[in-house]
Design an enzyme around this catalytic site. Structure first.
Site, mmCIF file in Angstrom:
data_model
loop_
_atom_site.group_PDB
_atom_site.id
_atom_site.type_symbol
_atom_site.label_atom_id
_atom_site.label_comp_id
_atom_site.label_asym_id
_atom_site.label_seq_id
_atom_site.Cartn_x
_atom_site.Cartn_y
_atom_site.Cartn_z
ATOM 1 N N ASP A 26 -35.692 -85.511 11.165
ATOM 2 C CA ASP A 26 -36.859 -85.543 10.281
ATOM 3 C C ASP A 26 -37.305 -84.095 10.055
ATOM 4 O O ASP A 26 -37.663 -83.401 11.012
ATOM 5 C CB ASP A 26 -37.987 -86.357 10.939
ATOM 6 C CG ASP A 26 -38.852 -87.060 9.902
ATOM 7 O OD1 ASP A 26 -39.202 -88.234 10.120
ATOM 8 O OD2 ASP A 26 -39.164 -86.430 8.866
ATOM 9 N N ASP A 75 -39.790 -84.842 5.012
ATOM 10 C CA ASP A 75 -41.150 -85.374 5.020
ATOM 11 C C ASP A 75 -41.971 -84.812 3.845
ATOM 12 O O ASP A 75 -42.024 -83.599 3.659
ATOM 13 C CB ASP A 75 -41.798 -84.939 6.340
ATOM 14 C CG ASP A 75 -43.155 -85.554 6.556
ATOM 15 O OD1 ASP A 75 -43.208 -86.789 6.656
ATOM 16 O OD2 ASP A 75 -44.148 -84.806 6.613
ATOM 17 N N GLU A 116 -38.823 -87.933 1.331
ATOM 18 C CA GLU A 116 -39.960 -88.840 1.179
ATOM 19 C C GLU A 116 -40.824 -88.262 0.071
ATOM 20 O O GLU A 116 -41.282 -87.118 0.181
ATOM 21 C CB GLU A 116 -40.769 -88.953 2.469
ATOM 22 C CG GLU A 116 -41.880 -89.966 2.321
ATOM 23 C CD GLU A 116 -43.060 -89.694 3.210
ATOM 24 O OE1 GLU A 116 -43.287 -88.540 3.567
ATOM 25 O OE2 GLU A 116 -43.740 -90.651 3.576
ATOM 26 N N HIS A 144 -42.197 -96.212 9.740
ATOM 27 C CA HIS A 144 -43.263 -95.981 10.723
ATOM 28 C C HIS A 144 -44.633 -95.837 10.074
ATOM 29 O O HIS A 144 -45.649 -95.693 10.772
ATOM 30 C CB HIS A 144 -42.920 -94.723 11.527
ATOM 31 C CG HIS A 144 -42.899 -93.499 10.680
ATOM 32 N ND1 HIS A 144 -41.958 -93.299 9.666
ATOM 33 C CD2 HIS A 144 -43.722 -92.446 10.613
ATOM 34 C CE1 HIS A 144 -42.208 -92.161 9.063
ATOM 35 N NE2 HIS A 144 -43.284 -91.624 9.604
ATOM 36 N N ASP A 145 -44.653 -95.852 8.714
ATOM 37 C CA ASP A 145 -45.930 -95.721 7.988
ATOM 38 C C ASP A 145 -46.352 -97.024 7.320
ATOM 39 O O ASP A 145 -47.405 -97.055 6.674
ATOM 40 C CB ASP A 145 -45.804 -94.676 6.860
ATOM 41 C CG ASP A 145 -45.620 -93.270 7.361
ATOM 42 O OD1 ASP A 145 -45.047 -92.461 6.619
ATOM 43 O OD2 ASP A 145 -46.041 -92.993 8.503
#
Ligand code: ISL
Ligand code: CA
Length: 544
Positions: free
Chosen positions: A97, A198, A251, A320-321
């Protein structure tokens, strides 16, 4: 030319909630290594590892204080090197990440940048107060609060699009870009097969002018997918990534299709894929917090736009969000939880693009029955609660919205077995373990042929063996508010039809005369298709 990352399914690991190996209640890298055989058995070929770097954990690792070292709670660099080698033995690649829009405020760079004369000052975005001593502009954070924090030491404000402990890096500064290239090379040389990037589409801020007034993320027109971001991504690709056999998935918060096409067009050599949000937000207002009615025909319309609009999709329903999909769109009650979880597996593995499966999704894990904000760890939920409170939203309504959408729903520990601690830990878990791990756990499902886990294994294997499911053209066929039907076609070779009743009520497709052919997938063991569908039923037909 097809690439290996188009062939494989990806499994996302949120390390603090995956497997604890030393009973401190926090997942860790040795724990992940101990579970590689289960991950292999699922049939995935790639792991996306959420951040394990040194961090004060203001945002659970998405606030990095040292990009080249591992958070001791997760282990050591040696553990990370062992993970790379153990994964490689199982033909599993790992992408890291890459959180480079911001660092932690405890990163060495930021500590030094607080001194106005430091060469690191321009690593971040500092500005004088405005005439009245206030914040330099009217931007608002993704986490619901402000985006400027005053630093008494240097008498100026610094910008943070997220939490004040996550100061944004300044991508007008070539020294910052050079540092990022070194960090990428460091991990690629260690064996990373690429990066999940990210909030990569907000790294370049074109101006610091006020934004048009909005309820959330004011100022976005100055930082979402600006031209400068494209230039930087092309430079990172040209100077670093193209020297490795790797891929990137960005993302892209708030991205539209036009910009996503620019970010992922192979000819532009920026990113290979992006995570967009439109599909998960079809039953929501103002991003993910305020619910509205789910309609299958609206979902099909949005999916069609992206499936046909992009050269290649990253397909996901959980991370995870996001809340658990079986609670978000499905039915997480006893009667239909497994059936609806399998329906979403059928959707995920028959859409066109690289499928991303989030830890626990493969066993149909559900949201957690949080009782109140006191149980919530997530700074986004806490920030949005404050924002909704400022809009005078009544407490009951506020809590209902946040309980359903909180990122903590996805962060409760992986449910490995029915024992106390769910096989995740023998210690006191950092976040409560869902009591339904007694009924919903990996061990029980491994042993049961018709489990969600075994359905995911079959669907992943089916996709891996089907050129049509991997590369066939996507087309919408028919939909109403309950049911959506789409096809995957390789001209002259094969056409499949995917029929999903995304509702708890029986349905019919009313076009059964066009949907004739042998069933290749059924989540309820149906023999042949007659145009009727029971609640939460998924069918895949081979039309020709
Ligand atoms: O899903 C979201 C958009 O509605 C938000 O929850 C999310 O914060 C946003 O998409 C950005 O997410 C990424 O950056 C954040 C970090 O908290 C998230 O975990 C990460 O996925 C800041 O680094
Ligand atoms: Ca641990």
């Amino acid at each position: 030319m097809n690439r290996w990352w188009q062939e494989k399914a990806v499994y996302q690991i949120y390390p603090r909630s995956f497997q604890d190996s030393n009973n401190d209640g926090i997942g860790d890298i040795p724990g992940i290594i101990s579970r590689l055989d289960e991950i292999k058995a699922l049939g995935v070929g790639i792991i996306w590892l959420s951040p394990v770097y040194k961090s004060p954990n203001a945002d659970n690792g998405y606030d990095i204080s040292d990009y080249r070292d591992i958070n001791p709670m997760f282990g050591t660099i040696a553990d990370m090197e062992q993970l790379f080698s153990e994964a490689e033995k199982r033909d599993i690649k790992i992408i890291m990440d890459l959180v480079i829009n911001h660092t932690s405020d405890e990163h060495e760079w930021f500590k030094r940048s607080r001194d106005k004369d430091s060469p690191y000052r321009d690593y971040y975005i500092w500005r004088e107060p405005d005439q009245s001593g206030g914040e330099p502009n009217n931007w608002t954070s993704f986490f619901g609060g402000k985006t400027w924090t005053f630093d008494p030491k240097s008498g100026e404000y610094y910008l943070h699009l997220f939490n004040e402990k996550q100061p944004d890096l300044n991508y007008h500064n070539p020294n910052v870009i050079a540092e990022i290239k070194d960090i990428m090379r460091f991990w690629l040389d260690k064996g990373a097969a690429g990066f999940r990037c990210d909030v990569i589409n907000v790294i370049f801020k074109s101006s610091l002018e006020d934004g048009v007034h909005r309820l959330a993320v004011c100022g976005r027109e100055h930082f979402v997918t600006q031209e400068g971001t494209h230039t930087i991504l092309q430079e990172l690709r040209r100077e670093v990534l193209d020297n490795y056999d790797c891929f990137t998935v960005g993302e892209a918060a708030l991205v539209n299709l036009r910009d996503a096409k620019l970010l992922t067009d192979p000819a532009r050599r920026e990113l290979d894929m992006v995570f967009y949000f439109d599909h998960l937000n079809v039953d929501r207002r103002i991003e993910k917090f305020i619910p509205k009615k789910f309609k299958a025909n609206k979902l099909l319309k949005v999916l069609t736009k992206w499936q046909q609009g992009l050269y290649w999709n990253a397909v996901y329903l959980e991370n995870h969000d996001q809340p658990r999909i079986v609670s978000h769109w499905g039915d997480d009650g006893d009667k239909y939880r497994e059936r609806s979880a399998k329906l979403f597996a059928a959707m995920l593995l028959t859409l066109k693009g690289t499928p991303f499966i989030y830890q626990g999704q493969e066993i149909g894990m559900t949201n957690f029955d949080f009782e109140g904000m006191a149980q919530i760890n997530d700074i986004e939920t806490i920030g949005v609660d404050k924002l909704l409170r400022s809009f005078k939203i009544p407490a009951r309504l506020r809590w209902n919205w946040l309980k359903a959408s909180s990122r903590d729903n996805a962060r409760t520990p992986m449910q490995w077995n029915a024992h106390p601690g769910a096989g995740f830990t023998q210690g006191q878990s950092w976040l409560d373990i869902n009591s339904n791990h007694i009924e919903i756990n990996h061990a029980e499902q491994e042993r049961r042929e018709d489990s969600v886990l075994n359905f995911y294994k079959k669907m992943i294997a089916l996709r891996g063996s089907s050129e049509t499911l991997k590369y066939g053209d996507f087309a919408p066929v028919w939909a109403n508010e309950q049911v959506m039907v789409y096809s995957r076609t390789i001209t002259g070779a094969e056409q499949l039809a995917v029929i999903l009743n995304i509702s708890g009520k029986p349905a019919a497709t009313q076009i059964e005369n066009n949907l004739i052919g042998p069933i290749i997938v059924s989540n309820i063991g149906r023999g042949e298709y007659d145009g009727t569908l029971s609640a939460w039923e998924a069918v895949v037909l081979k039309i020709w």
